[in-house]
Design an enzyme around this catalytic site. Structure first.
Site, short mmCIF file in Angstrom:
data_model
loop_
_atom_site.label_atom_id
_atom_site.label_comp_id
_atom_site.label_asym_id
_atom_site.label_seq_id
_atom_site.Cartn_x
_atom_site.Cartn_y
_atom_site.Cartn_z
CG HIS A 294 -0.38 0.21 2.52
ND1 HIS A 294 0.32 -0.77 3.20
CD2 HIS A 294 -0.38 1.28 3.35
CE1 HIS A 294 0.71 -0.30 4.38
NE2 HIS A 294 0.29 0.94 4.49
CG HIS B 154 -0.01 5.85 3.95
ND1 HIS B 154 -1.34 5.63 4.22
CD2 HIS B 154 0.67 4.87 4.59
CE1 HIS B 154 -1.46 4.56 4.99
NE2 HIS B 154 -0.25 4.07 5.23
CE1 TYR C 213 12.31 1.39 -3.28
CE2 TYR C 213 11.56 0.06 -1.43
CZ TYR C 213 12.34 0.22 -2.57
OH TYR C 213 13.15 -0.81 -2.98
#
Length: 178
Positions: free
Chosen positions: A59, A61, A147
């Site tokens: 996932h 954000h 990342y």
């Protein structure tokens, strides 16, 4: 069918959580270059500012600010998700409803969106984005996760390099500002 309501504030800032359909996969970090390309291509045609972003294996954000007068974050996410999906080999499990719509089975259809209310809300969400790899146990220190926009914000002087400390030193606040 559930009626989803989105707050489309023109020129606003928004926090997003976007998930893979199969949360056990590591597609986002395993294919980080393809994801970056999807963001770049989308931004070329539909500009937005990425205020903060962290990509985890399953996932991501992000905090975005849209251009003045623009409120269409849905198109941007659709383009990012579809561009990324097209860059991957096929073969994932696809439900009948997805197959009927010609969809891949990579992303969850929906995503979480929150309209940023003020500067404090903005700061808390940016902090949340950056502390997330520590929160998920992927690294001991924020600076160790590659990342993340954290590194860019350290270069700009927004954060000190040791922001968030070391997970061994914390009780569970996970770097949020108090």
């Amino acid at each position: 069918m559930t009626n989803y309501r989105r707050n489309f504030l023109a020129g606003g800032s928004f926090f997003f959580t976007v998930n893979l359909a199969e949360r056990r996969l590591r597609l986002l970090t395993d294919h980080i270059d393809e994801l970056r390309k999807a963001f770049r291509e989308t931004r070329q045609h539909h500009p937005f500012t990425t205020d903060a972003v962290v990509v985890l294996p399953d996932h991501l954000h992000a905090v975005w600010t849209l251009p003045e007068g623009d409120r269409d974050f849905a198109t941007r996410w659709r383009l990012i998700k579809s561009t990324f999906s097209r860059s991957l080999a096929t073969g994932e499990t696809i439900s009948k409803s997805r197959a009927a719509r010609g969809e891949r089975g990579i992303w969850q259809r929906r995503y979480w969106e929150h309209t940023i209310r003020d500067e404090d809300d903005f700061a808390r969400h940016v902090d949340y984005v950056h502390i997330n790899p520590v929160k998920h146990g992927l690294v001991m220190r924020v600076r160790d996760w590659p990342y993340s926009s954290f590194h860019r914000l350290v270069e700009r002087g927004v954060y000190p390099e040791d922001w968030g400390g070391d997970v061994a030193d914390r009780s569970g606040d996970f770097g949020e500002r108090h």
